[in-house]
Design an enzyme around this catalytic site. Structure first.
Site: not given
Ligand code: BGC
Length: 766
Positions: A267
């Site tokens: 993530d």
């Molecule tokens: C989130 C993810 C997301 C990623 C990219 C993160 O803060 O937890 O779900 O895909 O950002 O935007």
């Protein structure tokens, strides 16, 4: 003699191993450490510095969450990855261009799951996948499929259910739909990321049994059934180890036990040690921090990361690239069919709405009725939650507009009053520091007796919408969020009193993303429709159901408790800070915190039904404008040895309207070596649209693996011998038919290695 120019292997033309062998260590690390996102809208000092070289590479799809580095000399193009679960999240406007790049806002994940309709979910996936492809994107960062452990989880709207069989199957069919369009998915957030509180440094303490049976099970189902191209590891730690740094989770369980063939990415900005991440089999680090590049290069030099590990991670990323539309030079149009997809969004929205209450045929509302429409979100519909699960959508149809579109007569004065009030209230509310987070909700207008008297004279029925929003970065709270605000309670009481005195009905529409309190106020309403956050066509879709054009067939995928304190995790959610609690939090990473899941496997209905706690509305519950009868439950066998079981049941529409029914199959297992929930969902099926009098036979397949519980002492999935009861019903409390079968011997379905064991004592309820 002139030297012949040495052949440089090219991706796709030469064997993959040769391409990898031709890569320098620097190139390999470039591939492992991602690139993007554009941080221009985030205030300085929150996010770590980017590689200055990356800043010069123009974004292919502005607003996409991330990219990979291209390595031109080897024919490796850059991939584009984009959020998210409710629609393709990209910037709607691009510098110097007049045209717009909107994407369809589909209904939120919880609504899709509430349809319990895997073919519908696949269809939404197909539409979604086409938008991904036509906007030049390779991988969609969705679906989000964590378990809704507690109603206050800030991202519950993105997630599917409190139950892993629902979450896993809905995710699998969504993935299949999207990937059928030749683009990839990233099932997220792997795993046990069930809340937002200090999410980047939150240590989740839980037993291996709860981890495997509840929090991993859905991912296992999705991986085995749909082979997503990628998995996104989560922010949190499990029993002391960051998931992105856990070889046990990402290699042992995901790949060795489940047979996952794709690649894993972090993530965004997750974890602490890039070296540990690479070694865990977390192939790609997103969105790529300069410091990670230097660290990994050092670690390779020092032998902390082996060449073999590095090559393995690179190989998995290249395998994903080989499948991508970008690699295949797909000529994307930048013009997905938003009109067609809006219709799919609308259909999907109607299929996942749940009719909670309908006294004396309060619903559907005849078109001849004059409607008084109350509540801010009747005019300012919440199409979806905030954060990365948000979408830049072309429009949102409000309920107000939806009713007018369908030909209902509304009171103009009331409409104007609400619209003016909302504009003013929005101007006055504080702006969030970063636009990404949910804005403060606006308070409801106080409805005076005079106003209600006059409205109730002019109209035949009152609709009152209650709205809630939430999103990434923050959990919800009980006061004024899970519970109604004082003004909402008062307004509803007053509407109810005035309309009921005049013999007129009151309907409540819930425009919410997660479970809320309902028991204290539901008596005020004749009908309650749970519309969730239904996407851009929401107002039309709600109207389709309120008017009876569509007969509601959604059912709850999470329990609505009588009160918050009944929730099994009410006492432990969201956890507490650990270590030096006075130290200032890191602007990006927050603080170190911990939460302990002492309810163990007793999440959601597993808890309420085993401990006889009466909910407001149980898991699997949902009404229809027609009635269904269940008959003829049949098992193909009464004694299993190691074989599968086939269960059939006949569902008949015995009412007056055409409708669809979701039948759920639960199993009670013998409690021999382990405590077991009263029963657990093992399968579900939705009928086609049945005309009055029409029947359909539904078939379920049960394997010994479905009967197994995780026995920690033996490190094995074991189905105990003994007597099992199959219960088929219209909800977890409305069991219509049941039958018994026996398992002749204990079946050790799978022996595994103990993984991610707790480091502190967890006193689980039993
Ligand atoms: C989130 C993810 C997301 C990623 C990219 C993160 O803060 O937890 O779900 O895909 O950002 O935007």
């Amino acid at each position: 003699m002139a030297q012949t120019k040495q052949h440089v292997p090219q991706l796709g033309k030469d064997p993959l191993k040769k391409v990898i062998a031709a890569m320098t260590v620097e190139e390999k690390v470039k591939l492992i450490v991602g690139m993007g996102m554009n941080y221009d809208n985030i205030p300085d000092g929150i996010l770590p510095p980017k590689d200055p070289a990356d800043a010069k590479i123009p974004e292919k799809v502005p607003g996409a969450a991330g990219r990979t580095h291209a390595i031109a000399r080897l024919g490796i193009p850059s991939m584009t990855l984009s959020d998210g679960p409710a629609g393709v999240r990209i910037d709607p406007k691009r510098k110097g261009e007049k045209r717009t790049y909107y994407a369809t806002a589909f209904p939120v994940g919880t609504l899709l799951a509430s349809s319990w309709d895997t073919s519908l979910v696949s269809r939404v996936g197909r539409a979604f996948g086409t938008e991904v492809r036509e906007y030049g994107i390779d991988v969609l960062l969705a679906p989000a499929m964590n378990i809704q452990r507690n109603p206050l989880g800030g991202r519950n709207f993105e997630y599917y259910s409190e139950d892993p069989v629902v979450a896993g199957n809905i995710a699998a069919y969504f993935v299949k739909g999207i990937q059928a369009d030749g683009v990839g998915t990233s099932i997220k957030h792997f795993a046990a990321n069930n809340q937002e509180y200090n999410r980047m440094q939150l240590n989740t303490n839980l037993s291996e049994r709860a981890l495997r049976e509840i929090y991993l099970k859905g991912f296992e189902i999705a991986v085995k059934k749909a082979q997503p191209w990628t998995v996104m590891s989560s922010y949190n730690l499990i029993n002391g180890t960051y998931t992105s740094e856990s070889r046990g989770l990402l290699t042992q369980i995901l790949r060795n036990e489940w047979g996952f063939k794709g690649m894993v990415m972090t993530d965004w900005f997750a974890g602490k040690s890039a070296t540990e991440q690479v070694n865990a089999g977390n192939d790609m680090l997103m969105p790529g921090i300069y410091a990670e590049t230097t660290e990994i290069l050092e670690s390779v030099k020092d032998g902390k990361i082996s060449q073999q590990q590095l090559d393995l991670n690179v190989e998995r990323i290249l395998e994903m690239i080989l499948k991508s539309p970008t690699f295949k030079h797909y000529k994307y149009s930048d013009k997905p069919d938003l009109v067609k997809d809006a219709q799919i969004s609308r259909i999907a929205a109607t299929e996942g709405m749940v009719l909670l209450k309908d006294n004396n045929n309060a619903l559907p509302i005849a078109k001849t009725k004059r409607v008084a429409l109350f509540g801010n979100t009747s005019y300012d519909l919440i199409a979806g939650g905030t954060g990365s699960g948000d979408v830049n959508k072309p429009y949102i149809i409000s309920l107000n507009q939806g009713l007018v579109n369908a030909g209902y007569v509304l009171d103009n004065g009331l409409q104007k009053e609400y619209k003016d009030y909302i504009v003013q209230a929005k101007l006055n509310r504080p702006k969030p520091k970063v636009a990404f987070f949910a804005p403060a909700p606006i308070s409801e207008m106080v409805l005076t007796d005079e106003m209600l008297q006059s409205e109730s004279d002019k109209t035949d029925v009152a609709i009152f919408t209650i709205g809630r929003n939430a999103g990434e970065g923050n959990d919800r709270i009980q006061e004024n969020d899970f519970d109604l605000t004082a003004i909402e309670q008062q307004n509803l009481k007053n509407i109810s009193a005035v309309y009921h005195t005049k013999g007129k009905k009151v309907i409540v529409v819930l425009n919410i993303g997660g479970v809320t309190e309902i028991a204290s106020w539901r008596d005020e309403a004749d009908g309650v429709l749970l519309a969730w956050q239904p996407g851009e066509e929401g107002g039309n879709a709600i109207t389709d159901v309120l008017s009876g054009k569509v007969n509601p067939s959604g059912k709850l995928t999470a329990t609505f408790p009588l009160k918050y304190t009944d929730v099994p995790s009410a006492k432990t959610f969201p956890g507490q800070l650990v270590g030096d609690t006075t130290a200032p939090g890191n602007p990006l990473m927050g603080r170190a915190a911990a939460v302990t899941y002492n309810e163990g496997i007793y999440v959601g209905y597993r808890y309420y039904s085993t401990f006889n706690i009466k909910p407001a509305y149980e898991f699997g519950y949902g009404l229809s404008y027609t009635k269904f009868a269940y008959s003829g439950l049949r098992l193909n066998d009464k004694t299993l040895i190691n074989n599968d079981l086939t269960v059939t049941i006949i569902v008949k529409n015995t009412g007056k309207a055409a409708g669809k029914e979701v039948a759920q199959l639960y199993i009670s297992a013998p409690a021999k070596q382990l405590n077991k929930p009263a029963y657990e969902l093992k399968g579900f099926a939705k009928t086609r649209l049945l005309q009055p009098g029409e029947s359909q036979t539904l078939t379920f397949k049960i394997t010994p693996a479905d009967l197994a519980s995780f026995n920690t002492a033996q490190s094995a999935w074991i189905a105990d011998s003994g007597s099992y009861t199959v219960k088929v019903g219209s909800s977890s409390l409305q069991i219509k038919q049941s039958a018994e079968f026996k398992l002749a011997n204990d079946v050790i379905v799978e022996k595994v290695k103990p993984i991610l064991l707790p480091t502190t004592e967890i006193n689980e309820i039993k």
